[in-house]
Design a protein around this motif. Structure first.
Motif, mmCIF file in Angstrom:
data_model
loop_
_atom_site.group_PDB
_atom_site.id
_atom_site.type_symbol
_atom_site.label_atom_id
_atom_site.label_comp_id
_atom_site.label_asym_id
_atom_site.label_seq_id
_atom_site.Cartn_x
_atom_site.Cartn_y
_atom_site.Cartn_z
ATOM 1 N N TYR A 48 0.862 -1.182 0.000
ATOM 2 C CA TYR A 48 0.000 0.000 0.000
ATOM 3 C C TYR A 48 0.898 1.231 0.000
ATOM 4 O O TYR A 48 1.682 1.435 0.931
ATOM 5 N N ARG A 49 0.775 2.060 -1.038
ATOM 6 C CA ARG A 49 1.768 3.087 -1.320
ATOM 7 C C ARG A 49 1.175 4.486 -1.363
ATOM 8 O O ARG A 49 0.020 4.672 -1.736
ATOM 9 N N ILE A 50 2.022 5.452 -1.025
ATOM 10 C CA ILE A 50 1.769 6.872 -1.224
ATOM 11 C C ILE A 50 2.861 7.400 -2.144
ATOM 12 O O ILE A 50 4.046 7.116 -1.941
ATOM 13 N N GLU A 51 2.459 8.169 -3.156
ATOM 14 C CA GLU A 51 3.401 8.670 -4.140
ATOM 15 C C GLU A 51 3.279 10.190 -4.238
ATOM 16 O O GLU A 51 2.172 10.725 -4.300
ATOM 17 N N LEU A 52 4.429 10.853 -4.263
ATOM 18 C CA LEU A 52 4.463 12.314 -4.351
ATOM 19 C C LEU A 52 5.590 12.719 -5.279
ATOM 20 O O LEU A 52 6.719 12.238 -5.142
ATOM 21 N N GLY A 53 5.280 13.612 -6.235
ATOM 22 C CA GLY A 53 6.321 14.021 -7.168
ATOM 23 C C GLY A 53 5.895 15.150 -8.070
ATOM 24 O O GLY A 53 4.976 15.916 -7.772
ATOM 25 N N ARG A 54 6.583 15.242 -9.216
ATOM 26 C CA ARG A 54 6.359 16.291 -10.191
ATOM 27 C C ARG A 54 5.668 15.717 -11.420
ATOM 28 O O ARG A 54 5.879 14.565 -11.787
ATOM 29 N N ARG A 55 4.861 16.566 -12.067
ATOM 30 C CA ARG A 55 4.083 16.137 -13.217
ATOM 31 C C ARG A 55 4.107 17.218 -14.290
ATOM 32 O O ARG A 55 4.068 18.409 -13.976
ATOM 33 N N ILE A 56 4.159 16.795 -15.548
ATOM 34 C CA ILE A 56 4.115 17.693 -16.698
ATOM 35 C C ILE A 56 3.012 17.208 -17.623
ATOM 36 O O ILE A 56 3.028 16.053 -18.070
ATOM 37 N N ASP A 57 2.042 18.078 -17.893
ATOM 38 C CA ASP A 57 0.921 17.755 -18.775
ATOM 39 C C ASP A 57 0.916 18.684 -19.979
ATOM 40 O O ASP A 57 1.157 19.890 -19.848
ATOM 41 N N TYR A 58 0.602 18.103 -21.120
ATOM 42 C CA TYR A 58 0.407 18.898 -22.330
ATOM 43 C C TYR A 58 -0.795 18.344 -23.080
ATOM 44 O O TYR A 58 -0.869 17.141 -23.368
ATOM 45 N N SER A 59 -1.746 19.201 -23.384
ATOM 46 C CA SER A 59 -2.919 18.832 -24.177
ATOM 47 C C SER A 59 -3.162 19.930 -25.201
ATOM 48 O O SER A 59 -3.502 21.060 -24.833
ATOM 49 N N SER A 60 -2.975 19.599 -26.477
ATOM 50 C CA SER A 60 -3.207 20.594 -27.527
ATOM 51 C C SER A 60 -4.690 20.933 -27.659
ATOM 52 O O SER A 60 -5.030 21.947 -28.283
ATOM 53 N N TYR A 61 -5.567 20.125 -27.097
ATOM 54 C CA TYR A 61 -6.995 20.445 -27.099
ATOM 55 C C TYR A 61 -7.299 21.605 -26.155
ATOM 56 O O TYR A 61 -8.226 22.380 -26.389
ATOM 57 N N LEU A 62 -6.504 21.734 -25.075
ATOM 58 C CA LEU A 62 -6.744 22.769 -24.070
ATOM 59 C C LEU A 62 -5.890 24.015 -24.266
ATOM 60 O O LEU A 62 -6.367 25.139 -24.122
ATOM 61 N N SER A 63 -4.594 23.804 -24.555
ATOM 62 C CA SER A 63 -3.674 24.938 -24.556
ATOM 63 C C SER A 63 -2.426 24.596 -25.353
ATOM 64 O O SER A 63 -2.033 23.419 -25.423
#
Length: 291
Positions: A48-63
């Motif tokens: 049973y885990r907890i995860e914390l970190g950095r994320r990069i999202d790119y969606s050409s539909y949004l921006s």
């Protein structure tokens, strides 16, 4: 009755009794060889885990911009050896829920990211000298979520949904530092074939609601939906409990209808395994798919 006849009868009885005892022992040995897993323990090992970190999202539909921020996740992983061939075949199930809070490069717009996934898999494993374990297999998975950009008025959400089959690989080595068992492991998952959802370029969800369903479902393969999920971990078997720490890298790239959605995630993982791995407790007949 003469003494010779008495001795002969006693010898015959002893020989018959000895033959019966040997037959019973052979029958028990044959049963054990026919069913080698009868005395093997196959516990369910759950992390049973907890995860914390950095994320990069790119969606050409949004921006046209990438959004960066923090990611928080809760995940669980359960595995067990199969009764038909416990030393070589194993199954596992994994579930994970992610929540991301991201900003654009100018930090003037916020994007929220929510995703969940379920996965079940089988694996063939081989134990090698020096406490090495290697495994390869396949899995089926379900993935869904959304990227939400409140600043957009017309198209504020990129919805994602996918189902498919993939491949997995596993490698581990068990070492000891003094009396502490330590398991070093790496687990890799790759989606291969399936289907995924993607709306048309600039198409609002209101049109889909009105009945425009053309071009929403797409066949997925590594050419238009490439992904990877890799967890490198170190587990300390403390006895009745085991502690797991690790690093997870995951990425997903989807391209359809002239739209691209790309997600990168780097996370520190900490987990607890109730009951431990069974190494420090000295259970000799335990078989787990982890070591």
């Amino acid at each position: 009755m003469t003494l010779k006849i008495r001795l002969l009868l006693i010898a015959v009885v002893c020989a018959f009794t000895a033959q019966n005892i040997m037959a019973q022992e052979y029958s028990g040995q044959a049963f054990a060889e026919a069913d080698p897993s009868a005395a093997i323990e196959r516990p369910v090992i759950g992390s049973y885990r907890i995860e914390l970190g950095r994320r990069i999202d790119y969606s050409s539909y949004l921006s046209p911009f990438s959004y960066r921020g923090t990611n928080f996740a809760l995940s669980g992983f359960w595995t067990k050896a199969l009764p038909c061939n416990p030393r070589h075949l194993a199954m596992h199930f994994e579930g994970r829920v992610n929540f991301g809070n991201l900003l654009n490069p100018a930090q003037t717009a916020r994007e929220l990211d929510f995703h969940a996934q379920l996965q079940w898999g089988l694996q063939w494993q081989k134990r090698l000298p020096d406490h090495w374990l290697l495994g390869v297999g396949g899995n089926v998975g379900l993935y869904g979520g959304a990227l939400y950009l409140p600043r957009n008025g017309n198209n504020p959400v990129t919805a994602q949904f996918a189902v498919g089959v993939g491949a997995n690989a596993y490698a581990s080595r068990l070492i000891r530092i003094k009396k502490l068992p330590i398991l070093i492991a790496d687990r890799l998952t790759l989606p291969l074939l399936g289907g995924f959802f993607c709306q048309d370029y600039g198409e609002p969800y209101y049109e889909i609601y009105l009945g425009n369903h053309r071009g929403l479902a797409h066949f997925g393969w590594p050419g238009n939906r490439f992904g990877i999920d890799n967890l490198l971990s170190v587990t300390l078997d403390l006895g009745r409990t085991a502690m797991e720490v690790g690093y997870r890298f995951s990425m997903q790239n989807e391209h359809a209808n002239h739209l691209t959605t790309r997600i990168f995630n780097h996370a520190f993982v900490i987990g607890v395994i109730p009951g431990g791995l069974g190494i420090k407790t000295g259970r000799k007949n335990i078989v787990t798919p982890l070591y």
